[in-house]
Write a protein that holds these residues in place. Structure first.
Motif, PDB file in Angstrom:
ATOM      1  N   ALA A   1       0.845  -1.208   0.000  1.00  0.00           N
ATOM      2  CA  ALA A   1       0.000   0.000   0.000  1.00  0.00           C
ATOM      3  C   ALA A   1       0.876   1.251   0.000  1.00  0.00           C
ATOM      4  CB  ALA A   1      -0.909  -0.013   1.224  1.00  0.00           C
ATOM      5  N   HIS A   2       1.967   1.236   0.772  1.00  0.00           N
ATOM      6  CA  HIS A   2       2.870   2.396   0.797  1.00  0.00           C
ATOM      7  C   HIS A   2       3.477   2.645  -0.579  1.00  0.00           C
ATOM      8  CE1 HIS A   2       3.686   3.522   5.196  1.00  0.00           C
ATOM      9  NE2 HIS A   2       2.599   2.779   5.167  1.00  0.00           N
ATOM     10  N   THR A   3       3.977   1.555  -1.191  1.00  0.00           N
ATOM     11  CA  THR A   3       4.607   1.733  -2.506  1.00  0.00           C
ATOM     12  C   THR A   3       3.595   2.328  -3.489  1.00  0.00           C
ATOM     13  OG1 THR A   3       5.887  -0.225  -2.025  1.00  0.00           O
ATOM     14  CG2 THR A   3       5.922   0.506  -4.309  1.00  0.00           C
ATOM     15  N   ALA A   4       2.383   1.774  -3.481  1.00  0.00           N
ATOM     16  CA  ALA A   4       1.374   2.266  -4.433  1.00  0.00           C
ATOM     17  C   ALA A   4       1.045   3.731  -4.172  1.00  0.00           C
ATOM     18  CB  ALA A   4       0.119   1.404  -4.328  1.00  0.00           C
ATOM     19  N   ALA A   5       0.796   4.057  -2.903  1.00  0.00           N
ATOM     20  CA  ALA A   5       0.371   5.427  -2.586  1.00  0.00           C
ATOM     21  C   ALA A   5       1.455   6.447  -2.903  1.00  0.00           C
ATOM     22  CB  ALA A   5      -0.018   5.511  -1.113  1.00  0.00           C
ATOM     23  N   PHE A   6       2.726   6.078  -2.696  1.00  0.00           N
ATOM     24  CA  PHE A   6       3.776   7.078  -2.879  1.00  0.00           C
ATOM     25  C   PHE A   6       4.456   7.027  -4.246  1.00  0.00           C
ATOM     26  CE2 PHE A   6       3.501   6.491   1.812  1.00  0.00           C
ATOM     27  CZ  PHE A   6       2.837   7.684   2.032  1.00  0.00           C
ATOM     28  N   THR A   7       4.015   6.104  -5.114  1.00  0.00           N
ATOM     29  CA  THR A   7       4.563   6.125  -6.476  1.00  0.00           C
ATOM     30  C   THR A   7       3.421   6.320  -7.471  1.00  0.00           C
ATOM     31  OG1 THR A   7       4.363   3.725  -6.605  1.00  0.00           O
ATOM     32  CG2 THR A   7       6.532   4.575  -5.980  1.00  0.00           C
ATOM     33  N   ASN A   8       2.258   6.626  -6.904  1.00  0.00           N
ATOM     34  CA  ASN A   8       1.080   6.850  -7.734  1.00  0.00           C
ATOM     35  C   ASN A   8       0.737   5.679  -8.655  1.00  0.00           C
ATOM     36  OD1 ASN A   8      -0.948   8.568  -7.750  1.00  0.00           O
ATOM     37  ND2 ASN A   8       0.027  10.151  -9.029  1.00  0.00           N
ATOM     38  N   THR A   9       0.816   4.514  -8.102  1.00  0.00           N
ATOM     39  CA  THR A   9       0.385   3.323  -8.842  1.00  0.00           C
ATOM     40  C   THR A   9      -0.690   2.642  -7.999  1.00  0.00           C
ATOM     41  OG1 THR A   9       2.139   2.092  -7.744  1.00  0.00           O
ATOM     42  CG2 THR A   9       2.599   2.864  -9.978  1.00  0.00           C
ATOM     43  N   HIS A  10      -1.049   1.420  -8.340  1.00  0.00           N
ATOM     44  CA  HIS A  10      -2.015   0.703  -7.508  1.00  0.00           C
ATOM     45  C   HIS A  10      -1.441  -0.637  -7.081  1.00  0.00           C
ATOM     46  CE1 HIS A  10      -5.264   3.470  -7.629  1.00  0.00           C
ATOM     47  NE2 HIS A  10      -5.159   3.585  -8.952  1.00  0.00           N
ATOM     48  N   VAL A  11      -1.912  -1.094  -5.948  1.00  0.00           N
ATOM     49  CA  VAL A  11      -1.454  -2.401  -5.481  1.00  0.00           C
ATOM     50  C   VAL A  11      -1.971  -3.472  -6.440  1.00  0.00           C
ATOM     51  CG1 VAL A  11      -1.443  -4.029  -3.562  1.00  0.00           C
ATOM     52  CG2 VAL A  11      -1.681  -1.600  -3.092  1.00  0.00           C
ATOM     53  N   THR A  12      -1.092  -4.395  -6.796  1.00  0.00           N
ATOM     54  CA  THR A  12      -1.540  -5.497  -7.644  1.00  0.00           C
ATOM     55  C   THR A  12      -1.266  -6.830  -6.947  1.00  0.00           C
ATOM     56  OG1 THR A  12       0.595  -5.726  -8.704  1.00  0.00           O
ATOM     57  CG2 THR A  12      -0.982  -4.252  -9.795  1.00  0.00           C
ATOM     58  N   ARG A  13      -1.914  -7.848  -7.473  1.00  0.00           N
ATOM     59  CA  ARG A  13      -1.754  -9.206  -6.954  1.00  0.00           C
ATOM     60  C   ARG A  13      -0.281  -9.633  -7.056  1.00  0.00           C
ATOM     61  NH1 ARG A  13      -2.324 -13.826  -9.446  1.00  0.00           N
ATOM     62  NH2 ARG A  13      -3.023 -15.539  -8.143  1.00  0.00           N
TER      63      ARG A  13
END
Ligand code: S6P
Length: 609
Positions: free
Chosen positions: A270-282
């Motif tokens: 969740a952190h990576t997605a939120a701070f790189t403007n991507t979405h969490v994936t499977r």
């Protein structure tokens, strides 16, 4: 190539059979792999622990149980990670609360601290908080009784979240059993406008605890059933099976490790997605979990060194010495957690295995701050080690240093010199990075060195923590096995301080004595109240009264067991235990003499016929 042991392979899957100890949930079953762990050598103990830990990563075989990598589990993790991601993008008046009892609460604290630190490093507001039943004191010692209070759980959560607009509540109960957590989940279900509950545990929902909770109308299972009705929208359940614990019911081991793997994967993604403007994936989730699987393999590829540590620690405990973990950075928390768990798990004294963290409470960063005024047990800084332990340190004691290439090696070196003035029984666990060329001046001063090298990654510190947890769990468990605290794979001398442990004690008595559960409960109560006959006021009292009384007594389960095996009075059982201070020896002596009695009775019967 190492020869494969097929007997171990089949034992690996035996627990999954519907006929295997069907009356127990997975988290309380005894592991077929470890039934002889009490008679094993240090090397074999480590091999058995490795085989048990491997069950965490076993693939879904389409049987009754979902596993860590099952689609259903990963899908729920994805949904929860996306909810965290939303909170991180819009954190105003929002909170992610991690909560649990005992080890589950300690891990809640560890992860909340870790991810708040990550937010602070990015100059973001913190969004995580933790609850541990019994408050911050329970981070360092055993306060198992608070686990039984659903109302306290609920009130603590309500107070913590006052004024919040949105709360993601993550309740951890490995056995799907803690009333404290059930009360919180139920509270969330009643306030869906603010709270989204997530339950993390390692039993199927059909094995959630059915027993009624004091002062509460619902059972854990009923709360879980209500969550199931909302599943996937307003409530989430993440509950893969990871197999029975190496020491039955000791959920601090696999339960704790799997909790850390699941939740760190969710939060880090969740952190990576939120701070790189991507979405969490499977895929991101699966890759991270596979990374943890590699941590498992890399750590146990050092089994010989782990066995050395376990043997040394075992010798210290056997001769009345102490084991001290001296750690730096976040490994300090891992050390403190492992040490504190020995108190409830093995009935150990807090001085038997003790953790110290370089900066003390400053490094802990817990809600209630410095707890040193509560007594020596709460003195956790290296300076406390220097003033309280170092003066009387000798070769009987084992000191284990835990540090990484990110720590101040000069500080570690200073400590090493001070310890070496008192003992040469000094060992180190060091985590480094590939390409790390540091000169190993510290290792030269240690009797054994466990150096593990890792590829660099943004989550490597969490991998170091898991690796250290595996090593320390093996050291503390293995050394208590060597001390004779375990019989087969049961901790017989457990402290009966809450309702889960009360029922576990009765089942252990039943398994080892072969008599009915009712007789076992009677024997346990006689041992708890120290009476030869049970008066009405005891039999009619509730479990809470029994566990409160039991918390002031020692060795109640061994006492009850000796009475059941020999059919003797409490005073005779006491003198037998005195002549066998090692619990395993006492149980074996009684079993031998009860078999002797049975066979001579049998001989008598056959002569009579
Ligand atoms: C287990 C440990 C206990 C448990 C606690 C919570 O090894 O000693 O303190 O963590 O009883 O259990 P659960 O099943 O609710 O996570």
């Amino acid at each position: 190539m190492e020869k494969r042991d097929f007997s171990e392979i089949s034992d690996t899957c035996k627990w999954e059979s519907p006929d295997y100890e069907p009356w127990f949930p997975v988290s309380e079953k005894s592991n077929p792999l470890t039934r002889d762990i009490d008679k094993s050598s240090p090397n074999h103990i480590v091999r058995l622990l490795a085989a048990c830990d491997a069950q965490m990563f076993q693939k879904d075989t389409g049987t009754t149980y979902q596993r860590l990598f099952s689609d259903s589990v990963v899908l729920t993790m994805l949904e929860v990670a996306r909810t965290v991601e939303q909170i991180l993008r819009d954190p105003e008046d929002s909170l992610v609360v991690l909560s649990g009892c005992g080890t589950s609460g300690r891990l809640a604290f560890l992860m909340a601290s870790c991810f708040n630190r990550a937010l602070r490093d990015r100059q973001q507001n913190t969004v995580y908080s933790y609850i541990i039943a019994g408050g911050d004191r329970a981070l360092l010692t055993s306060l198992e009784a608070s686990e039984d209070d659903p109302k306290l759980g609920m009130l603590t959560l309500e107070k913590l979240c006052e004024g919040k607009r949105r709360v993601l509540f993550i309740g951890i109960s490995c056995g799907l059993s803690a009333p404290f957590v059930a009360g919180q989940l139920d509270f969330c279900l009643k306030h869906p406008d603010i709270y989204t509950p997530v339950l993390v545990g390692f039993n199927p929902v059909t094995q959630a605890r059915e027993e009624t909770m004091p002062g509460y109308s619902l059972t854990f299972r009923e709360v879980v059933q209500r969550m199931e009705e909302q599943r996937g929208q307003r409530a989430f359940i993440i509950n893969p099976a990871v197999g029975p614990e190496a020491i039955s019911g000791s959920s601090r081991m696999k339960g704790g490790s799997a909790t850390k793997i699941l939740l760190e994967t969710i939060l880090a993604a969740a952190h990576t997605a939120a701070f790189t403007n991507t979405h969490v994936t499977r895929r991101v989730l699966l890759d991270m979990m596979r990374g943890y699987e590699r941590v498992y393999s890399v750590t146990y590829s050092h089994s010989d060194q782990i066995a050395t540590l376990l043997q040394t620690a075992g010798l210290s405990l056997q001769c009345g010495g102490r084991v001290c973990y001296l750690s730096w950075g976040s490994l300090g928390l891992v050390g403190l957690i492992d040490a504190s768990e020995c108190i409830p798990t093995f009935g150990a004294d807090y001085e038997d295995i003790r953790g110290f963290i370089s900066g003390g409470y400053q490094d802990m960063d817990n809600i209630e701050g410095d707890l040193t005024s509560l007594g020596s047990q709460f003195c956790i800084a290296h300076e406390d080690f220097v003033s309280l332990v170092l003066p009387t340190l000798s070769d009987r004691d084992t000191v284990l240093l835990l540090y990484t290439c990110h720590d101040d090696v000069g500080d570690v070196e200073k400590m090493v010199h001070r310890v070496r003035e008192k003992t040469s029984n000094l060992h180190s666990l060091y985590h480094g990075l590939e390409g790390d060329t540091a000169v190993d001046s510290i290792g030269l001063l240690c009797s054994s060195v466990l150096n593990i090298t890792w590829p660099s990654s943004s989550t490597v510190h969490m991998q170091w923590e898991l690796s250290s947890k595996l090593v320390l769990n093996a050291v503390s468990t293995g050394s208590h096995v060597l001390k004779g605290k375990i019989y087969r794979n049961h901790m017989v001398d457990l402290q009966v301080t809450n309702s889960k442990l009360y029922h576990r004690a009765i089942h252990i008595l039943q398994k080892l004595s072969g008599v009915s559960l009712t007789q076992c409960e009677e024997a346990l109560l006689k041992a708890i109240y120290h009476v030869e006959q049970l008066p009405e006021d005891i039999t009619s009292a509730g479990v809470t009264t029994h566990t409160l009384t039991a918390s002031r007594r020692n060795r109640v389960v061994p006492l009850a067991l000796v009475c059941l095996l020999i059919g003797c009075s409490l005073s005779e059982a006491e003198s037998r235990l005195e002549s066998h201070p090692v619990v395993r020896d006492a149980v074996e002596a009684c079993l031998t003499s009860s078999q002797h009695l049975t066979s001579s009775a049998g001989d008598q019967n056959s002569t009579n016929h």
